[in-house]
Write a protein that holds these residues in place. Structure first.
Motif, PDB file in Angstrom:
ATOM      1  N   GLU A 194       0.822  -1.206   0.000  1.00  0.00           N
ATOM      2  CA  GLU A 194       0.000   0.000   0.000  1.00  0.00           C
ATOM      3  C   GLU A 194       0.860   1.262   0.000  1.00  0.00           C
ATOM      4  O   GLU A 194       0.527   2.259  -0.659  1.00  0.00           O
ATOM      5  N   ARG A 195       1.976   1.229   0.724  1.00  0.00           N
ATOM      6  CA  ARG A 195       2.843   2.404   0.786  1.00  0.00           C
ATOM      7  C   ARG A 195       3.396   2.737  -0.597  1.00  0.00           C
ATOM      8  O   ARG A 195       3.497   3.910  -0.970  1.00  0.00           O
ATOM      9  N   GLU A 196       3.747   1.711  -1.378  1.00  0.00           N
ATOM     10  CA  GLU A 196       4.273   1.958  -2.718  1.00  0.00           C
ATOM     11  C   GLU A 196       3.223   2.608  -3.602  1.00  0.00           C
ATOM     12  O   GLU A 196       3.538   3.480  -4.424  1.00  0.00           O
ATOM     13  N   ALA A 197       1.973   2.223  -3.434  1.00  0.00           N
ATOM     14  CA  ALA A 197       0.904   2.843  -4.211  1.00  0.00           C
ATOM     15  C   ALA A 197       0.824   4.334  -3.893  1.00  0.00           C
ATOM     16  O   ALA A 197       0.680   5.163  -4.803  1.00  0.00           O
ATOM     17  N   ARG A 198       0.912   4.697  -2.612  1.00  0.00           N
ATOM     18  CA  ARG A 198       0.861   6.110  -2.237  1.00  0.00           C
ATOM     19  C   ARG A 198       2.044   6.874  -2.824  1.00  0.00           C
ATOM     20  O   ARG A 198       1.888   8.020  -3.279  1.00  0.00           O
ATOM     21  N   ARG A 199       3.227   6.263  -2.828  1.00  0.00           N
ATOM     22  CA  ARG A 199       4.420   6.917  -3.394  1.00  0.00           C
ATOM     23  C   ARG A 199       4.236   7.167  -4.888  1.00  0.00           C
ATOM     24  O   ARG A 199       4.548   8.245  -5.401  1.00  0.00           O
ATOM     25  N   GLN A 200       3.724   6.178  -5.599  1.00  0.00           N
ATOM     26  CA  GLN A 200       3.544   6.321  -7.040  1.00  0.00           C
ATOM     27  C   GLN A 200       2.482   7.373  -7.363  1.00  0.00           C
ATOM     28  O   GLN A 200       2.623   8.150  -8.312  1.00  0.00           O
ATOM     29  N   VAL A 201       1.429   7.409  -6.575  1.00  0.00           N
ATOM     30  CA  VAL A 201       0.361   8.376  -6.816  1.00  0.00           C
ATOM     31  C   VAL A 201       0.851   9.796  -6.563  1.00  0.00           C
ATOM     32  O   VAL A 201       0.471  10.738  -7.282  1.00  0.00           O
ATOM     33  N   ARG A 202       1.693   9.967  -5.587  1.00  0.00           N
ATOM     34  CA  ARG A 202       2.252  11.305  -5.325  1.00  0.00           C
ATOM     35  C   ARG A 202       3.121  11.755  -6.501  1.00  0.00           C
ATOM     36  O   ARG A 202       3.099  12.927  -6.884  1.00  0.00           O
ATOM     37  N   ALA A 203       3.861  10.823  -7.094  1.00  0.00           N
ATOM     38  CA  ALA A 203       4.647  11.152  -8.278  1.00  0.00           C
ATOM     39  C   ALA A 203       3.741  11.513  -9.453  1.00  0.00           C
ATOM     40  O   ALA A 203       4.035  12.419 -10.240  1.00  0.00           O
ATOM     41  N   THR A 204       2.621  10.805  -9.562  1.00  0.00           N
ATOM     42  CA  THR A 204       1.637  11.124 -10.605  1.00  0.00           C
ATOM     43  C   THR A 204       1.101  12.539 -10.418  1.00  0.00           C
ATOM     44  O   THR A 204       0.952  13.300 -11.389  1.00  0.00           O
ATOM     45  N   ALA A 205       0.818  12.907  -9.186  1.00  0.00           N
ATOM     46  CA  ALA A 205       0.315  14.253  -8.904  1.00  0.00           C
ATOM     47  C   ALA A 205       1.361  15.312  -9.254  1.00  0.00           C
ATOM     48  O   ALA A 205       1.030  16.363  -9.814  1.00  0.00           O
ATOM     49  N   LEU A 206       2.631  15.044  -8.950  1.00  0.00           N
ATOM     50  CA  LEU A 206       3.688  15.983  -9.311  1.00  0.00           C
ATOM     51  C   LEU A 206       3.758  16.150 -10.825  1.00  0.00           C
ATOM     52  O   LEU A 206       3.933  17.263 -11.337  1.00  0.00           O
TER      53      LEU A 206
ATOM     54  N   ASP B 210       9.987   9.793 -10.953  1.00  0.00           N
ATOM     55  CA  ASP B 210       9.940   8.622 -10.082  1.00  0.00           C
ATOM     56  C   ASP B 210       9.573   9.067  -8.660  1.00  0.00           C
ATOM     57  O   ASP B 210       9.608  10.257  -8.338  1.00  0.00           O
ATOM     58  N   PRO B 211       9.177   8.137  -7.798  1.00  0.00           N
ATOM     59  CA  PRO B 211       8.747   8.515  -6.439  1.00  0.00           C
ATOM     60  C   PRO B 211       9.823   9.232  -5.637  1.00  0.00           C
ATOM     61  O   PRO B 211       9.506  10.100  -4.811  1.00  0.00           O
ATOM     62  N   GLU B 212      11.085   8.873  -5.879  1.00  0.00           N
ATOM     63  CA  GLU B 212      12.168   9.523  -5.142  1.00  0.00           C
ATOM     64  C   GLU B 212      12.222  11.018  -5.463  1.00  0.00           C
ATOM     65  O   GLU B 212      12.448  11.854  -4.574  1.00  0.00           O
ATOM     66  N   GLU B 213      11.999  11.348  -6.741  1.00  0.00           N
ATOM     67  CA  GLU B 213      11.976  12.764  -7.121  1.00  0.00           C
ATOM     68  C   GLU B 213      10.806  13.479  -6.450  1.00  0.00           C
ATOM     69  O   GLU B 213      10.943  14.619  -5.988  1.00  0.00           O
ATOM     70  N   ALA B 214       9.673  12.810  -6.385  1.00  0.00           N
ATOM     71  CA  ALA B 214       8.510  13.407  -5.728  1.00  0.00           C
ATOM     72  C   ALA B 214       8.761  13.599  -4.239  1.00  0.00           C
ATOM     73  O   ALA B 214       8.314  14.596  -3.652  1.00  0.00           O
ATOM     74  N   GLU B 215       9.484  12.674  -3.628  1.00  0.00           N
ATOM     75  CA  GLU B 215       9.785  12.797  -2.197  1.00  0.00           C
ATOM     76  C   GLU B 215      10.738  13.952  -1.932  1.00  0.00           C
ATOM     77  O   GLU B 215      10.692  14.577  -0.869  1.00  0.00           O
ATOM     78  N   ARG B 216      11.608  14.254  -2.891  1.00  0.00           N
ATOM     79  CA  ARG B 216      12.548  15.370  -2.726  1.00  0.00           C
ATOM     80  C   ARG B 216      11.895  16.724  -3.006  1.00  0.00           C
ATOM     81  O   ARG B 216      12.380  17.757  -2.550  1.00  0.00           O
ATOM     82  N   HIS B 217      10.786  16.704  -3.749  1.00  0.00           N
ATOM     83  CA  HIS B 217      10.150  17.958  -4.137  1.00  0.00           C
ATOM     84  C   HIS B 217       9.475  18.623  -2.938  1.00  0.00           C
ATOM     85  O   HIS B 217       8.803  17.972  -2.141  1.00  0.00           O
ATOM     86  N   GLU B 218       9.672  19.926  -2.798  1.00  0.00           N
ATOM     87  CA  GLU B 218       9.035  20.678  -1.724  1.00  0.00           C
ATOM     88  C   GLU B 218       7.692  21.220  -2.231  1.00  0.00           C
ATOM     89  O   GLU B 218       7.639  22.212  -2.958  1.00  0.00           O
ATOM     90  N   PHE B 219       6.631  20.551  -1.865  1.00  0.00           N
ATOM     91  CA  PHE B 219       5.288  20.950  -2.289  1.00  0.00           C
ATOM     92  C   PHE B 219       4.821  22.148  -1.464  1.00  0.00           C
ATOM     93  O   PHE B 219       4.862  22.110  -0.235  1.00  0.00           O
ATOM     94  N   GLY B 220       4.385  23.198  -2.147  1.00  0.00           N
ATOM     95  CA  GLY B 220       3.800  24.334  -1.460  1.00  0.00           C
ATOM     96  C   GLY B 220       2.382  24.008  -1.022  1.00  0.00           C
ATOM     97  O   GLY B 220       1.815  22.971  -1.385  1.00  0.00           O
ATOM     98  N   PRO B 221       1.762  24.911  -0.229  1.00  0.00           N
ATOM     99  CA  PRO B 221       0.396  24.654   0.264  1.00  0.00           C
ATOM    100  C   PRO B 221      -0.619  24.399  -0.856  1.00  0.00           C
ATOM    101  O   PRO B 221      -1.444  23.486  -0.750  1.00  0.00           O
ATOM    102  N   MET B 222      -0.560  25.184  -1.921  1.00  0.00           N
ATOM    103  CA  MET B 222      -1.503  24.978  -3.019  1.00  0.00           C
ATOM    104  C   MET B 222      -1.218  23.663  -3.743  1.00  0.00           C
ATOM    105  O   MET B 222      -2.139  22.965  -4.180  1.00  0.00           O
ATOM    106  N   GLU B 223       0.058  23.325  -3.848  1.00  0.00           N
ATOM    107  CA  GLU B 223       0.413  22.053  -4.477  1.00  0.00           C
ATOM    108  C   GLU B 223      -0.061  20.879  -3.630  1.00  0.00           C
ATOM    109  O   GLU B 223      -0.563  19.880  -4.166  1.00  0.00           O
ATOM    110  N   GLU B 224       0.083  20.987  -2.317  1.00  0.00           N
ATOM    111  CA  GLU B 224      -0.401  19.913  -1.440  1.00  0.00           C
ATOM    112  C   GLU B 224      -1.919  19.752  -1.566  1.00  0.00           C
ATOM    113  O   GLU B 224      -2.452  18.635  -1.535  1.00  0.00           O
ATOM    114  N   GLU B 225      -2.611  20.865  -1.724  1.00  0.00           N
ATOM    115  CA  GLU B 225      -4.051  20.803  -1.899  1.00  0.00           C
ATOM    116  C   GLU B 225      -4.397  20.080  -3.202  1.00  0.00           C
ATOM    117  O   GLU B 225      -5.326  19.264  -3.254  1.00  0.00           O
TER     118      GLU B 225
END
Length: 362
Positions: free
Chosen positions: A259-271, A286-301
């Motif tokens: 399940e955790r991998e699914a969440r990581r991939q979906v976050r990369a899709t959103a980015l 890739d998910p690692e790039e998404a994890e390094r990205h600093e999402f602003g408040p509007m991006e998190e929304e």
């Protein structure tokens, strides 16, 4: 044209027929060749496991999407499959002359008789500047009045039935029905069924009035799904194609073993979508790039709202989510699109979903 070409067969414990939508995703560090090889593998897998159809979507000027030429890709997939229906989900008709599309899909029909769908959209599938380059014009005519005219012209070319006196009356789309009426001709008069695609009410209403099957882009316009399907059903008029409405919805679905991998991939899709919608399209991160990205408040929304419309998690969670979506929409078919950085993850997602529904073993 038989409605059986449109209506699929429900297999296993799935609530309705399941199909595949492919954007030929290109991940960072991968090539278009890699993505197209994944498409071949996925189409063969989908055929073996009883998915009903496999569609390719037209997009342009997006480094992470290698599906700019659906007809070319479909010809390649036709050479590697035997039974599964293949089609466009869709061809963006305003980008092309109707005669060209009639010729392309007549050729595909000749290559894979009785297996080709022609799904049509009226959006450009890209930004305005790219659409202008495709259409060789600085003035983009995407008005509601133009698409029905283009659709009618395309249908006339496919059926080879322009009325006497029409300027195109002596023009024939080849391969096409005219070959069967020529001396010594044995060409089949069959042509691919037309589907209308949409993400709002316009194509829903038009499909209903014409008695055509309808495909709705739930995967990027979820708030409009139920209103559009209701409109389609309310305006539907029986036709030679269908005696009752038939609607599929495109659904983003990603199943993983973890399940955790699914969440990581979906976050990369959103980015990826954030970059696309802010005019910075690139290769699928890739998910690692998404994890390094600093999402602003509007991006998190945006991440939260976008992720909410992706059915993701373990196989059981995805099956439950798809079942609930079917109950909520009453869709006649679910067309699944799985987005992930690596092709093997996409393949695994469809495998897990097929197993969860007990689809026939390969």
């Amino acid at each position: 044209m038989s409605a059986d070409e449109i209506r699929g067969t429900t297999r296993g414990t799935a609530p309705v027929p399941l199909s595949v939508l492919d954007l030929v995703t290109v991940g960072a560090g991968r090539t278009a060749t890699d993505a197209l090889r994944t498409s071949v593998e996925l189409s063969r897998f989908a055929e073996a496991r009883g998915f009903h159809r496999y569609w390719v979507a037209e997009h342009h000027s997006m480094p992470g999407v290698a599906s700019s030429s659906p007809a070319v890709i479909l010809a390649h997939l036709a050479a590697h499959t035997d039974r599964i229906r293949l089609g466009s989900g869709g061809v963006m008709l305003p980008n092309h002359a109707p005669l060209v599309i009639a010729e392309q899909f007549g050729t595909l029909e000749a290559m894979a008789p009785g297996r080709i769908d022609l799904g049509l959209g009226r959006a450009p599938g890209t930004d305005g500047a790219t659409a202008a380059a495709l259409r060789r014009t600085d003035t983009l005519n995407e008005g509601a009045d133009d698409f029905p005219q283009q659709l009618a012209e395309l249908t006339r070319f496919l059926d080879d039935d322009f009325p006497d006196g029409h300027p195109y009356g002596r023009i024939h789309a080849i391969p096409g029905p005219v070959q069967g009426s020529s001396p010594g001709g044995v060409q089949s008069p069959h042509r691919p069924p037309i589907w209308l695609l949409g993400s709002s009410g316009f194509s829903a209403r038009l499909a209903g009035l014409l008695g055509l099957p309808f495909a709705f882009a739930h995967h990027f316009s979820a708030q409009n799904t139920i209103p559009a399907l209701d409109l389609y059903r309310q305006t539907f008029r029986p036709s030679a194609v269908l005696d009752e409405p038939y609607a599929l919805i495109g659904v983003s679905a990603l199943a993983t073993d973890d399940e955790r991998e699914a969440r990581r991939q979906v976050r990369a899709t959103a980015l990826n979508m954030i970059r696309l919608r802010t005019g910075r399209p690139g290769l699928f991160p890739d998910p690692e790039e998404a994890e390094r990205h600093e999402f602003g408040p509007m991006e998190e929304e945006f991440v939260a709202s976008w992720s909410a419309n992706i059915v993701h998690g373990t196989a059981d969670e995805v099956r439950t989510g798809l079942d609930e979506l079917h109950k909520r929409t009453g869709a006649d078919e679910l067309m699944l699109t799985s987005h992930a950085h690596r092709g093997e993850l996409r393949l695994r997602s469809y495998e897990l979903i097929a197993d969860a529904y007990g689809l026939p073993a390969a």
